[in-house]
Design a protein around this motif. Structure first.
Motif, PDB file in Angstrom:
ATOM      1  N   VAL A   7     -91.904 -37.907 -50.142  1.00  0.00           N
ATOM      2  CA  VAL A   7     -91.825 -37.164 -51.396  1.00  0.00           C
ATOM      3  C   VAL A   7     -92.723 -37.831 -52.420  1.00  0.00           C
ATOM      4  O   VAL A   7     -93.162 -38.978 -52.249  1.00  0.00           O
ATOM      5  CB  VAL A   7     -90.374 -37.100 -51.923  1.00  0.00           C
ATOM      6  N   ASP A   8     -92.996 -37.125 -53.528  1.00  0.00           N
ATOM      7  CA  ASP A   8     -93.771 -37.736 -54.603  1.00  0.00           C
ATOM      8  C   ASP A   8     -92.845 -38.484 -55.553  1.00  0.00           C
ATOM      9  O   ASP A   8     -91.623 -38.504 -55.374  1.00  0.00           O
ATOM     10  CB  ASP A   8     -94.580 -36.670 -55.347  1.00  0.00           C
TER      11      ASP A   8
ATOM     12  N   ASP B 297     -85.691 -38.056 -58.953  1.00  0.00           N
ATOM     13  CA  ASP B 297     -84.539 -37.148 -58.920  1.00  0.00           C
ATOM     14  C   ASP B 297     -83.547 -37.574 -57.842  1.00  0.00           C
ATOM     15  O   ASP B 297     -82.318 -37.523 -58.055  1.00  0.00           O
ATOM     16  CB  ASP B 297     -85.008 -35.715 -58.657  1.00  0.00           C
ATOM     17  N   MET B 298     -84.053 -37.984 -56.690  1.00  0.00           N
ATOM     18  CA  MET B 298     -83.169 -38.435 -55.611  1.00  0.00           C
ATOM     19  C   MET B 298     -82.409 -39.696 -56.015  1.00  0.00           C
ATOM     20  O   MET B 298     -81.216 -39.835 -55.727  1.00  0.00           O
ATOM     21  CB  MET B 298     -83.989 -38.684 -54.346  1.00  0.00           C
TER      22      MET B 298
ATOM     23  N   ARG C 112     -76.409 -31.700 -50.744  1.00  0.00           N
ATOM     24  CA  ARG C 112     -77.660 -32.349 -51.106  1.00  0.00           C
ATOM     25  C   ARG C 112     -78.159 -33.290 -50.018  1.00  0.00           C
ATOM     26  O   ARG C 112     -79.037 -34.114 -50.263  1.00  0.00           O
ATOM     27  CB  ARG C 112     -77.482 -33.140 -52.418  1.00  0.00           C
TER      28      ARG C 112
ATOM     29  N   ASP D 176     -89.979 -36.349 -57.366  1.00  0.00           N
ATOM     30  CA  ASP D 176     -88.845 -36.038 -56.485  1.00  0.00           C
ATOM     31  C   ASP D 176     -88.038 -37.295 -56.160  1.00  0.00           C
ATOM     32  O   ASP D 176     -86.799 -37.239 -56.043  1.00  0.00           O
ATOM     33  CB  ASP D 176     -89.348 -35.393 -55.191  1.00  0.00           C
TER      34      ASP D 176
END
Length: 500
Positions: free
Chosen positions: A257-258, A264-265, A228, A261
């Motif tokens: 990123v938006d 999620d990160m 990842r 995302d």
């Protein structure tokens, strides 16, 4: 110029070695005291541990040991003929639990929550079905042992194994390599590139992330193992300060990123371990044993007693001293025996005085802070060393030494004695001052009661505390909030928005 004799009168304080020892004993913790007494017993043949006897022992504190070391300074001296078998009991003894550390009720203390101080401890036997023989033979594996086991099967050369062993020894309990590679290379006389290559191998050991040199490197190793680690994650790890501040907008721009995302990160980041070595046992972990117990008495007051289990039991065998004193000795040997007797007597008295002083200081602390035991930390009163010293008629420095590294087991938990001393925060109406610790507790309670839409600023907290009659400045609120590791109101709002 001429020489002359002049008589003058003056006062001075002379610190004798015995007085210095008594002062030193006051500030020792129970573990340090036990080590000190063990060393004294080894050096002084007249000192022995007081063994606990059965109730039918006729009230004797302890018997002289059957075997003794000879006191001779010279193999040909008369002391070498001292008998090794003595049955006479010792006379001078410091025995905790026989008087000075008995339960001391503290008047003026209020009721508190009931606490059961009784503990049922029983020793198992080898014939017991519950006895686990293997569990009593094995010990938990430390991180260094776990890494060394993997190093042995890594297939490295002898020279590389030596470098790897050094790198493992330089790894702390959290799993981080603290020594710079150039220092390791210089110490071993190896090439720095070779050391870096061995480190790369060691960083592949379990647990993942171990032997990293920083938090970003530790997290990078774990992300690479999960597949990842990408440019966006690399940018996030390079800006962990933004993650700590929950500045999501700036962090999304940096990572490219938006918001979806980015969340999620952040979720993946929370699944990683910043301390990969925390799951292993530590050889340096030391359990804290209380020096004083506080318990509620039937009449609603509080009793204070010393923990006799942490106090060493020592005695001076006067019978043995009397026997060897009549033997023919040289002046040097007589001086040695006399010095041993004086040191043994002084140590026993110093231990007893230390126990009495600790009990006296702890009892006064409980009396002064009875509201804390009855109602909790919000009712902790401001207290300083001088207030306690004046009541018990001792010097402030003595109280300071007594409260260092000493712990009190109370119905509300285990506390260091110094916890009960805190600065005074003035009252708005000129009434009784408030304890700084109690104010800190109120600030935490206010912040814990926040809602997502109502986050209190430091100025608002000042207004609320003023309504409670507490006169406090905004910078003091900020200082107490930071000491509790609570982020600012701006950061708390960001956290609430991120979790919404």
């Amino acid at each position: 110029m001429k020489q002359s004799l002049d008589m003058r009168q003056g006062q001075s304080l002379v610190m004798t070695p015995q007085l210095q020892q008594a002062i030193k004993l006051l500030q020792l913790s129970n573990q340090e005291l036990a080590e000190f007494v063990e060393n004294e017993i080894e050096r002084n043949p007249l000192l022995n541990k007081a063994e606990e006897n059965a109730e039918d022992g006729g009230g004797e504190q302890g018997n002289a040991p059957a075997r003794r070391e000879q006191l001779s300074l010279d193999d040909n001296s008369g002391l070498g003929a001292a008998r090794e078998q003595l049955d006479a009991p010792g006379e001078d003894v410091f025995e905790p639990g026989t008087g000075s550390d008995a339960a001391m009720p503290v008047e003026g203390s209020g009721p508190s929550a009931q606490t059961d101080w009784s503990s049922a401890t029983s020793g198992g036997s080898f014939n017991s079905e519950e006895y686990d023989f293997a569990a009593n033979l094995t010990t938990d594996l430390t991180l260094q042992e776990h890494l060394h086991n993997q190093l042995n099967i890594a297939g490295l050369s002898a020279a590389d194994r030596l470098i790897g062993a050094r790198l493992i020894d330089e790894t702390d309990e959290a799993g981080y390599l603290r020594a710079p590679l150039e220092d390791v290379a210089k110490a071993l006389g190896a090439d720095e590139a070779n050391v870096a290559a061995v480190l790369a191998v060691c960083q592949g050991f379990e647990p993942t992330g171990v032997m990293a040199r920083s938090i970003p490197e530790c997290l990078t190793l774990q992300l690479k193992e999960r597949g990842r680690f990408d440019p966006a994650m690399e940018a996030m790890l390079a800006n962990l300060d933004m993650v700590a501040k929950h500045d999501l907008k700036a962090l999304a721009d940096v990572c490219g990123v938006d918001k979806a995302d980015l969340m999620d990160m952040l979720g993946e980041l929370r699944q990683l371990s910043p301390k990969p070595g925390s799951g292993f046992s530590s050889d340096t972990t030391i359990a804290v044993a209380p020096d004083v117990f506080v318990r509620e008495l039937p009449n609603g007051s509080f009793g204070v007693e010393l923990n006799s289990e942490t106090l060493p039991r020592v005695l001076m065998d006067k019978a043995y001293y009397a026997e060897v004193s009549v033997l023919p000795m040289r002046d040097q040997e007589k001086e040695f025996i006399s010095e041993c007797a004086a040191n043994a007597t002084w140590l026993i008295k110093s231990l007893d005085q230390r126990a009495r002083t600790i009990l006296k200081v702890a009892s006064e602390i409980v009396r002064q802070q009875d509201a804390f035991f009855a109602h909790g930390v919000a009712h902790l009163r401001p207290l300083n060393l001088k207030q306690v010293a004046d009541v018990i008629e001792m010097h402030e420095s003595t109280v300071s030494r007594v409260t260092s590294n000493k712990y009190m087991a109370t119905p509300r938990g285990l506390f260091e004695l110094k916890y009960f001393f805190s600065a005074a925060i003035p009252s708005t109406g000129g009434g009784e001052a408030h304890s700084a610790e109690a104010v800190r507790y109120r600030i935490k309670a206010l912040i814990d009661g926040e809602t997502e839409d109502d986050v209190l600023s430091d100025d608002q907290i000042v207004e609320i505390l003023t309504g409670y009659g507490i006169e406090i400045a905004r910078r003091t609120v900020a200082k107490y909030r930071e000491s509790l590791h609570i982020p600012s109101s701006v950061q708390r709002r960001r956290i609430n928005r991120a979790s919404a």
